[in-house]
Design a protein around this motif. Sequence first.
Motif, mmCIF file in Angstrom:
data_model
loop_
_atom_site.group_PDB
_atom_site.id
_atom_site.type_symbol
_atom_site.label_atom_id
_atom_site.label_comp_id
_atom_site.label_asym_id
_atom_site.label_seq_id
_atom_site.Cartn_x
_atom_site.Cartn_y
_atom_site.Cartn_z
ATOM 1 N N GLN A 1 -21.329 -21.283 17.027
ATOM 2 C CA GLN A 1 -20.906 -22.275 16.350
ATOM 3 C C GLN A 1 -21.762 -23.500 17.252
ATOM 4 O O GLN A 1 -22.508 -24.359 16.682
ATOM 5 N N ASN B 1 -25.532 -22.683 16.953
ATOM 6 C CA ASN B 1 -26.039 -23.447 15.797
ATOM 7 C C ASN B 1 -26.332 -25.057 15.631
ATOM 8 O O ASN B 1 -27.357 -25.480 15.332
ATOM 9 N N VAL B 2 -25.197 -26.031 15.890
ATOM 10 C CA VAL B 2 -25.100 -27.100 15.123
ATOM 11 C C VAL B 2 -26.383 -27.569 16.612
ATOM 12 O O VAL B 2 -26.595 -29.340 15.912
ATOM 13 N N TRP C 1 -25.171 -28.881 8.602
ATOM 14 C CA TRP C 1 -24.079 -28.216 9.327
ATOM 15 C C TRP C 1 -22.994 -27.337 9.043
ATOM 16 O O TRP C 1 -22.516 -26.471 8.574
ATOM 17 N N ALA D 1 -21.834 -24.073 8.975
ATOM 18 C CA ALA D 1 -21.008 -23.433 9.985
ATOM 19 C C ALA D 1 -19.798 -22.573 9.127
ATOM 20 O O ALA D 1 -19.471 -21.920 9.851
ATOM 21 N N LEU E 1 -21.303 -19.053 8.891
ATOM 22 C CA LEU E 1 -20.814 -18.802 10.105
ATOM 23 C C LEU E 1 -19.900 -17.912 10.068
ATOM 24 O O LEU E 1 -18.931 -16.895 10.381
ATOM 25 N N TRP E 2 -18.549 -18.971 10.303
ATOM 26 C CA TRP E 2 -17.014 -18.451 9.845
ATOM 27 C C TRP E 2 -17.012 -17.662 8.270
ATOM 28 O O TRP E 2 -16.015 -16.287 9.068
ATOM 29 N N GLU F 1 -26.356 -12.872 11.603
ATOM 30 C CA GLU F 1 -26.268 -14.108 11.068
ATOM 31 C C GLU F 1 -27.385 -14.467 10.870
ATOM 32 O O GLU F 1 -26.818 -15.926 10.362
#
Length: 410
Positions: A296, A299-300, A342, A346, A349-350, A364
């Motif tokens: 995470q 990613n951000v 995002w 996000a 991904l979660w 991923e």
Amino acid sequence: MQTSGHPRVEIVVPVRNEEYDLGPNIRRLRAFLDSAFPFPAEVCIADNGSTDATWEIGALLVTELPGVRIVRIEEPGRGRALKQVWSSSEAEVLAYMDVDLSTNLNALLPLVAPLLAGHSDVAIGSRLARGSRVVRRPKREAISRGYNLLLRATLGTRFSDAQCGFKAIRRDVAVELLPLVEDTSWFFDTELLVLAERAGLRIHEVPVDWVDDLDSRVAIAKTVVEDLRGIARLSKNLGRGRIPLESVRQAFGRPPIADPRTALAARVLRFAGVGVVSTLAYILLYLALRHAMPAQVANVLALLITAIGNTALNRRVTFGVRGVENRTKHQLRGLVTFGIGWALTASALWLLHTAVAVPAHSVEIVVLTAANLAATIVRFSLFQAWVFDDEAPTFPTLEPPAVLDSTRSN
């Protein structure tokens, strides 16, 4: 000023089951026209399908007030009422306003004066223009802003407020445009303005003082669905060249306008090219950062860095904006689109880590790439409608055929 002969301005007030508001507000409007409006003006009550005492009250007003007439349209529909009355009117300028008089009447002269002078072709009151003062419930405010942003994103509109019930049009322009408008209900306003803009006509905007009618009976959900259908229909017909706007441009000497489909296609291709570069940069950054930090966080950070570069590239390459003016504003707006990207990635991904305890990095990447592609349509729409649109409105602060004619006299 009361009318003598043909009025220079005719103000249509569409009504349906308005027996309580009709009397006091028509008297108020007529009193304003007689005391504070410098041009001969007539009021036309357009009763479209009322089932209460609206027609009877309107007929009494005609006998009481010089310069007032009433028209009965059996079927409901604001657009139907306006189209019928405007098509038969002999006034130079045709206007309309809602019966609740939510818009301050002092805006009427600034609305019609540019049309009478020949400076503009259509005029609209705007609750979203700089200088307007609006008292409206947050829900109605959010819907209005969202609707006008949607119009900018889907139809490339430039006017700020499509549905304020306070508009005017020159009669010669109405003669050309009204036969092209299909909608007979609430989307009528939007369709008329889009066609006027696509025909190269001049739309004048007037900031208005506007107070929300707490007794409004507009069915919001039904209206939203009808508006979305109207946008889809109008987009399809414009895209396929089914609406003969070239004849309107020729009638008023407007130069030909470049095919919007060609301009949009070129912009989409440039945007896609920038998107490919940004996505590759994002993937490389994510892989580099992922070795040193959780998914995470990587990613951000990768999104934030590439978002700044993506905004800068789109500013120059896709939308042709040069120089430093408004660059900071564009970047800040671009960060809003970053927030949307995002949120999507996000969430993806979660969901992935919820379904698979330790997914491979390659999985991923596939999931994040799909999420980024999903955000692309939203990002492009916001870029076109808001991020680089320096003419976008500055929103104000939110604060808590039977006919009866009156006798005309000098």
